[in-house]
Design a protein around this motif. Structure first.
Motif, PDB file in Angstrom:
ATOM      1  N   ALA A 193       0.915  -1.424  -0.020  1.00 25.33           N
ATOM      2  CA  ALA A 193      -0.067  -0.139  -0.031  1.00 25.33           C
ATOM      3  C   ALA A 193       0.864   1.485  -0.138  1.00 25.33           C
ATOM      4  N   ALA A 194       1.947   1.199   0.786  1.00 30.04           N
ATOM      5  CA  ALA A 194       3.031   2.221   0.855  1.00 30.04           C
ATOM      6  C   ALA A 194       3.494   2.655  -0.612  1.00 30.04           C
ATOM      7  N   ALA A 195       3.879   1.484  -1.187  1.00 27.80           N
ATOM      8  CA  ALA A 195       4.528   1.590  -2.700  1.00 27.80           C
ATOM      9  C   ALA A 195       3.485   2.075  -3.807  1.00 27.80           C
ATOM     10  N   VAL A 196       2.240   1.815  -3.498  1.00 32.52           N
ATOM     11  CA  VAL A 196       1.000   2.201  -4.230  1.00 32.52           C
ATOM     12  C   VAL A 196       1.002   3.599  -4.199  1.00 32.52           C
ATOM     13  N   GLU A 200       2.064   6.528  -6.907  1.00 29.60           N
ATOM     14  CA  GLU A 200       0.894   7.633  -7.372  1.00 29.60           C
ATOM     15  C   GLU A 200       1.428   8.958  -7.068  1.00 29.60           C
ATOM     16  N   TRP A 201       2.454   9.282  -6.111  1.00 29.40           N
ATOM     17  CA  TRP A 201       2.954  10.728  -5.847  1.00 29.40           C
ATOM     18  C   TRP A 201       4.099  10.841  -7.096  1.00 29.40           C
ATOM     19  N   LEU A 202       4.621   9.523  -7.226  1.00 18.77           N
ATOM     20  CA  LEU A 202       5.786   9.780  -8.190  1.00 18.77           C
ATOM     21  C   LEU A 202       5.256  10.295  -9.701  1.00 18.77           C
ATOM     22  N   ARG A 203       4.095   9.698 -10.213  1.00 19.37           N
ATOM     23  CA  ARG A 203       3.422   9.821 -11.314  1.00 19.37           C
ATOM     24  C   ARG A 203       3.349  11.362 -11.339  1.00 19.37           C
ATOM     25  N   LEU A 228      13.068   6.355 -12.857  1.00 17.10           N
ATOM     26  CA  LEU A 228      13.827   5.109 -12.536  1.00 17.10           C
ATOM     27  C   LEU A 228      13.154   4.487 -11.206  1.00 17.10           C
ATOM     28  N   THR A 229      12.979   5.323 -10.444  1.00 13.61           N
ATOM     29  CA  THR A 229      12.301   4.720  -8.965  1.00 13.61           C
ATOM     30  C   THR A 229      10.833   4.391  -9.397  1.00 13.61           C
ATOM     31  N   LEU A 230      10.227   5.130 -10.327  1.00 15.34           N
ATOM     32  CA  LEU A 230       8.878   4.649 -10.702  1.00 15.34           C
ATOM     33  C   LEU A 230       8.780   3.428 -11.438  1.00 15.34           C
ATOM     34  N   THR A 231       9.664   3.191 -12.076  1.00 17.49           N
ATOM     35  CA  THR A 231       9.913   1.994 -12.880  1.00 17.49           C
ATOM     36  C   THR A 231      10.245   0.668 -11.957  1.00 17.49           C
TER      37      THR A 231
END
Length: 397
Positions: A193-196, A200-203, A228-231
Motif C-alpha cells: 500500500a505504501a508502494a502504491v 501515485e506521488w511519483l507519477r 527510474l524509481t517509478l519503474t
C-alpha cells in the motif's frame, strides 16, 4: 509467603484456598468467595474446577477492576503488584494440583499413523513433550498407588508440572509462528500500500518535473531519478499486488496499551519450564537424601542448578519485557504521527489541496502506519509470549 499458605498446601484445591485467604484480607471471606464464584460463572468454568496460577490471575484481574472504582488506580495497582508477587512466591512451594485421567496411548495425534515420521520437523518436539507429560502423569499415578513410594508423590507432582510446562513452551512456539505469519501478511500489505501511494506521488511528480523541464528549468537529473524509481516501483507492484489482500493494509491500527511492570509477571520465573525441571530435580535429590545420607551432596548441586535456572529465567523475562517496552516506546510517536497526518489529509481534502500535496501526505501516512504496525506487532508478540508461558494448568485438569 502470605498468610494461609500452610492451610492451602494440605487442601485438595490449594490455589483456591490461597486465593480465598488472600482476597479475604481485602473483601472478607464472604466477599472473597463471591468474587471467586463470579469469576468461575463468567468464564464458564466447571463449578468444581481445580484452580491453578493462571486461574488465580484471572480472578485477581476481576477484583482489581472493582478495586480501581473503590480505592483508586494507584492503590489498586499496588495491591495487584503485591498480590502477584505473593502468588509467585507461593508457586515456588506448591505444584499445580494434578487430576489424573485414564491412561491412553501416548501423545495421541489426529494425523494417520503412517504420516507420523513424515511430519514437519518442528512438530516433533511438541509430540515428544506431550508424550513426556503423559509418562510423568502415569508415573505419578503409580507413585500414588504404591504405599512404599507415597512419600514421593509431591516430587512426582513437580515432575508433571515441569513436563506440562514444556508442552506449553512448544505450543507457544507454534502459536507465535502462526501469529508472526499473520502479522507478516499484514506488514507486506502495508508495504505494498505504501508502494502504491509512492507510485501515485511519483507519477504526479514526474508530470510536474516534465512541465518544469519544458519551461526551461534544469531538472533533468531529478526527472531521470524519479522515472527510474517509478519503474522499480511498478515492477515491485506487478509482482506483489496479486499476492496480497489490499484490505489488510486498512485494518484498524489501535494503540496497544500493555502493563509492563516486572512485578505483574512474577509468575514467569517459578513457572518457567527450566525452573520447574530444576525444582523437580531438587525435590528428588532431597527425597533420596532422606533415605540415603551419602546422597546429601547431590542436594547442594541440585540447589545450585535451580538457582542458575531462576537467574536465567529472570534474565529471559527482563529481555522480553525490555523488547515490549522498546516497541511500545517506538510505537507511541509513530501513532501520534499517523493521527497528525490523518488530520492533515482531512484538512487538505476540505480545502481542495492540490493532487501532488495530497499524494505526498498520503504517502507519509501510509509509511507511518506501516512503521507503527511493525512496532505494534512486536509488542503483541512479547505480551502474548509472557501471557502464554505463565501457566499450563488446563493440561492438568
Amino acid at each position: 509467603m502470605t498468610s494461609g499458605a500452610g492451610h492451602a498446601e494440605s487442601g485438595h484445591d490449594p490455589y483456591r484456598e490461597w486465593l480465598r485467604t488472600r482476597l479475604g484480607q481485602e473483601l472478607g471471606l464472604p466477599g472473597a468467595e463471591a468474587a471467586i464464584q463470579g469469576a468461575v460463572q463468567r468464564r464458564g468454568w466447571p463449578a468444581l474446577r481445580t484452580l491453578g496460577p493462571r486461574d488465580v490471575v484471572a480472578v485477581l484481574q476481576d477484583v482489581y477492576s472493582g478495586l480501581r472504582q473503590t480505592i483508586g488506580d494507584a492503590r489498586a495497582d499496588s495491591w495487584l503488584q503485591g498480590t502477584t508477587v505473593d502468588l509467585a512466591e507461593y508457586a515456588q512451594t506448591v505444584p499445580v494440583p494434578v487430576q489424573l485421567s485414564a491412561a491412553g496411548p501416548l501423545a495421541p495425534e489426529p494425523t494417520p499413523a503412517p504420516l507420523r515420521w513424515g511430519r514437519r520437523a518442528h512438530d516433533l518436539p511438541l509430540l515428544l513433550a506431550r508424550a513426556n507429560a503423559e509418562i510423568a502423569a502415569r508415573n505419578l499415578a503409580a507413585v500414588r498407588a504404591d504405599a512404599t513410594l507415597r512419600g514421593l508423590a509431591g516430587t512426582a507432582e513437580w515432575d508433571v508440572q515441569a513436563a506440562v510446562a514444556e508442552v506449553r513452551r512448544w505450543e507457544t512456539e507454534e502459536m507465535l509462528g502462526s501469529l508472526r505469519a499473520d502479522q507478516s501478511r499484514v506488514e507486506v500489505a502495508d508495504a505494498v500500500a505504501a508502494a502504491v501511494a509512492q507510485a501515485e506521488w511519483l507519477r504526479l511528480h514526474v508530470r510536474e518535473l516534465q512541465a518544469e523541464e519544458q519551461g526551461g528549468q534544469s531538472v533533468g537529473a531529478q526527472l531521470a531519478h524519479a522515472r527510474l524509481t517509478l519503474t522499480q516501483l511498478d515492477a515491485f507492484l506487478e509482482a506483489f499486488l496479486p499476492l496480497i489482500d489490499a484490505d489488510d493494509a486498512d485494518l484498524p491500527l489501535s494503540s496497544p496499551q500493555a502493563r509492563l511492570d516486572r512485578a505483574f509477571f512474577s509468575l514467569e520465573v517459578p513457572l518457567n519450564p527450566a525452573v520447574l525441571r530444576a525444582r523437580h530435580a531438587l525435590k528428588l535429590a532431597q527425597w533420596r537424601a532422606e533415605a540415603e545420607p551419602t546422597a546429601a551432596p547431590a542436594v547442594m548441586h541440585a540447589q545450585q542448578i535451580l538457582t542458575a535456572a531462576e537467574t536465567e529465567a529472570r534474565a529471559q523475562l527482563e529481555a522480553t519485557l525490555q523488547s515490549a517496552r522498546t516497541a511500545q516506546a517506538r510505537f507511541m510517536p509513530l501513532w501520534q504521527q499517523v493521527g497528525a497526518l490523518e488530520e492533515r489529509l482531512k484538512v487538505l481534502g476540505q480545502r481542495g489541496g492540490d493532487p501532488l500535496s495530497l499524494a505526498r501526505v498520503r504517502l507519509d501516512w501510509r509509511q507511518a502506519r506501516a512503521a507503527a504496525r511493525v512496532q505494534a506487532h512486536l509488542l503483541e508478540q512479547a505480551t502474548r509470549l509472557l501471557e502464554a508461558l505463565a501457566d499450563g494448568s488446563e493440561h492438568l485438569q
